[in-house]
Design a protein around this motif. Sequence first.
Motif, PDB file in Angstrom:
ATOM      1  N   TYR A   1      13.600   1.238  39.995  1.00  0.00           N
ATOM      2  CA  TYR A   1      13.748   0.181  39.000  1.00  0.00           C
ATOM      3  C   TYR A   1      14.558   0.656  37.800  1.00  0.00           C
ATOM      4  O   TYR A   1      15.425  -0.044  37.313  1.00  0.00           O
ATOM      5  CB  TYR A   1      12.378  -0.304  38.507  1.00  0.00           C
ATOM      6  CG  TYR A   1      11.528  -0.913  39.579  1.00  0.00           C
ATOM      7  CD1 TYR A   1      11.867  -2.133  40.131  1.00  0.00           C
ATOM      8  CD2 TYR A   1      10.395  -0.258  40.038  1.00  0.00           C
ATOM      9  CE1 TYR A   1      11.091  -2.706  41.118  1.00  0.00           C
ATOM     10  CE2 TYR A   1       9.613  -0.822  41.018  1.00  0.00           C
ATOM     11  CZ  TYR A   1       9.954  -2.044  41.555  1.00  0.00           C
ATOM     12  OH  TYR A   1       9.200  -2.596  42.533  1.00  0.00           O
ATOM     13  N   TYR A   2      14.241   1.860  37.321  1.00  0.00           N
ATOM     14  CA  TYR A   2      14.935   2.376  36.153  1.00  0.00           C
ATOM     15  C   TYR A   2      16.207   3.137  36.547  1.00  0.00           C
ATOM     16  O   TYR A   2      17.117   3.268  35.740  1.00  0.00           O
ATOM     17  CB  TYR A   2      14.014   3.289  35.348  1.00  0.00           C
ATOM     18  CG  TYR A   2      12.809   2.564  34.817  1.00  0.00           C
ATOM     19  CD1 TYR A   2      12.940   1.637  33.790  1.00  0.00           C
ATOM     20  CD2 TYR A   2      11.555   2.776  35.359  1.00  0.00           C
ATOM     21  CE1 TYR A   2      11.835   0.957  33.311  1.00  0.00           C
ATOM     22  CE2 TYR A   2      10.452   2.102  34.882  1.00  0.00           C
ATOM     23  CZ  TYR A   2      10.592   1.194  33.863  1.00  0.00           C
ATOM     24  OH  TYR A   2       9.511   0.512  33.402  1.00  0.00           O
TER      25      TYR A   2
ATOM     26  N   VAL B   1      18.376  -3.267  46.072  1.00  0.00           N
ATOM     27  CA  VAL B   1      17.485  -4.381  46.400  1.00  0.00           C
ATOM     28  C   VAL B   1      16.718  -4.081  47.679  1.00  0.00           C
ATOM     29  O   VAL B   1      15.518  -4.357  47.776  1.00  0.00           O
ATOM     30  CB  VAL B   1      18.287  -5.697  46.521  1.00  0.00           C
ATOM     31  CG1 VAL B   1      17.453  -6.800  47.125  1.00  0.00           C
ATOM     32  CG2 VAL B   1      18.819  -6.105  45.168  1.00  0.00           C
ATOM     33  N   TYR B   2      17.367  -3.468  48.648  1.00  0.00           N
ATOM     34  CA  TYR B   2      16.700  -3.104  49.891  1.00  0.00           C
ATOM     35  C   TYR B   2      15.617  -2.059  49.643  1.00  0.00           C
ATOM     36  O   TYR B   2      14.507  -2.167  50.163  1.00  0.00           O
ATOM     37  CB  TYR B   2      17.732  -2.581  50.897  1.00  0.00           C
ATOM     38  CG  TYR B   2      17.139  -2.186  52.214  1.00  0.00           C
ATOM     39  CD1 TYR B   2      16.662  -3.149  53.097  1.00  0.00           C
ATOM     40  CD2 TYR B   2      17.040  -0.846  52.573  1.00  0.00           C
ATOM     41  CE1 TYR B   2      16.110  -2.785  54.300  1.00  0.00           C
ATOM     42  CE2 TYR B   2      16.498  -0.479  53.774  1.00  0.00           C
ATOM     43  CZ  TYR B   2      16.030  -1.445  54.636  1.00  0.00           C
ATOM     44  OH  TYR B   2      15.484  -1.077  55.826  1.00  0.00           O
ATOM     45  N   SER B   3      15.913  -1.047  48.847  1.00  0.00           N
ATOM     46  CA  SER B   3      14.912  -0.007  48.593  1.00  0.00           C
ATOM     47  C   SER B   3      13.754  -0.521  47.754  1.00  0.00           C
ATOM     48  O   SER B   3      12.616  -0.106  47.947  1.00  0.00           O
ATOM     49  CB  SER B   3      15.555   1.207  47.922  1.00  0.00           C
ATOM     50  OG  SER B   3      15.997   0.875  46.627  1.00  0.00           O
ATOM     51  N   VAL B   4      14.015  -1.430  46.837  1.00  0.00           N
ATOM     52  CA  VAL B   4      12.935  -2.005  46.043  1.00  0.00           C
ATOM     53  C   VAL B   4      12.042  -2.870  46.911  1.00  0.00           C
ATOM     54  O   VAL B   4      10.822  -2.889  46.746  1.00  0.00           O
ATOM     55  CB  VAL B   4      13.498  -2.806  44.851  1.00  0.00           C
ATOM     56  CG1 VAL B   4      12.447  -3.688  44.221  1.00  0.00           C
ATOM     57  CG2 VAL B   4      14.060  -1.861  43.821  1.00  0.00           C
TER      58      VAL B   4
ATOM     59  N   PRO C   1       5.570   1.798  38.178  1.00  0.00           N
ATOM     60  CA  PRO C   1       6.666   2.766  38.335  1.00  0.00           C
ATOM     61  C   PRO C   1       6.717   3.743  37.165  1.00  0.00           C
ATOM     62  O   PRO C   1       6.301   3.426  36.055  1.00  0.00           O
ATOM     63  CB  PRO C   1       7.913   1.882  38.361  1.00  0.00           C
ATOM     64  CG  PRO C   1       7.519   0.664  37.611  1.00  0.00           C
ATOM     65  CD  PRO C   1       6.054   0.469  37.879  1.00  0.00           C
ATOM     66  N   GLU C   2       7.208   4.958  37.460  1.00  0.00           N
ATOM     67  CA  GLU C   2       7.348   5.960  36.410  1.00  0.00           C
ATOM     68  C   GLU C   2       8.545   5.606  35.537  1.00  0.00           C
ATOM     69  O   GLU C   2       9.609   5.281  36.028  1.00  0.00           O
ATOM     70  CB  GLU C   2       7.563   7.338  37.021  1.00  0.00           C
ATOM     71  CG  GLU C   2       6.366   7.860  37.762  1.00  0.00           C
ATOM     72  CD  GLU C   2       6.566   9.278  38.228  1.00  0.00           C
ATOM     73  OE1 GLU C   2       7.416   9.973  37.664  1.00  0.00           O
ATOM     74  OE2 GLU C   2       5.868   9.670  39.158  1.00  0.00           O
ATOM     75  N   ALA C   3       8.348   5.684  34.232  1.00  0.00           N
ATOM     76  CA  ALA C   3       9.402   5.360  33.280  1.00  0.00           C
ATOM     77  C   ALA C   3      10.011   6.644  32.736  1.00  0.00           C
ATOM     78  O   ALA C   3       9.554   7.746  33.035  1.00  0.00           O
ATOM     79  CB  ALA C   3       8.853   4.512  32.139  1.00  0.00           C
ATOM     80  N   TRP C   4      11.049   6.499  31.902  1.00  0.00           N
ATOM     81  CA  TRP C   4      11.715   7.670  31.331  1.00  0.00           C
ATOM     82  C   TRP C   4      10.827   8.379  30.318  1.00  0.00           C
ATOM     83  O   TRP C   4      11.057   9.527  29.981  1.00  0.00           O
ATOM     84  CB  TRP C   4      13.023   7.261  30.662  1.00  0.00           C
ATOM     85  CG  TRP C   4      14.103   6.983  31.633  1.00  0.00           C
ATOM     86  CD1 TRP C   4      14.516   7.780  32.649  1.00  0.00           C
ATOM     87  CD2 TRP C   4      14.922   5.824  31.687  1.00  0.00           C
ATOM     88  NE1 TRP C   4      15.535   7.186  33.332  1.00  0.00           N
ATOM     89  CE2 TRP C   4      15.807   5.989  32.762  1.00  0.00           C
ATOM     90  CE3 TRP C   4      14.995   4.671  30.936  1.00  0.00           C
ATOM     91  CZ2 TRP C   4      16.752   5.037  33.094  1.00  0.00           C
ATOM     92  CZ3 TRP C   4      15.926   3.721  31.277  1.00  0.00           C
ATOM     93  CH2 TRP C   4      16.798   3.906  32.335  1.00  0.00           C
ATOM     94  N   ALA C   5       9.799   7.707  29.814  1.00  0.00           N
ATOM     95  CA  ALA C   5       8.937   8.316  28.803  1.00  0.00           C
ATOM     96  C   ALA C   5       7.852   9.201  29.408  1.00  0.00           C
ATOM     97  O   ALA C   5       7.167   9.895  28.675  1.00  0.00           O
ATOM     98  CB  ALA C   5       8.302   7.229  27.951  1.00  0.00           C
TER      99      ALA C   5
END
Length: 94
Positions: free
Chosen positions: A26-27, A68-71, A79-83
């Motif tokens: 996602y990110y 889109v296919y992998s999501v 989901p893990e975010a950048w923070a």
Amino acid sequence: MIEFVLFLGLCFVLGGLAVASNPSPYYGVLGLVVAAVAGCGWLVSLGVSLVPLVLVMVYLGGMLVVFVYSVSLAAYPYPEAWANWGVVVYGLGV
């Protein structure tokens, strides 16, 4: 003008780092879009106009289809975010 080119170069590097360091698709796709747009802007500032258009249409379009296919296959509820510390440490290591 030189400040704008340096800004695009910084966005390109940070977008590539965002793609490489984030385990969540996602990110990661946000970093891919930032890197592609910054790279296209960089090429446009050099006076090339056809190559960035082809880059956006072919490369980014194809990568977004794969995203889109992998999501659709990996639906993460959180989901893990950048923070997250794991992502930050991995990004600094890269």
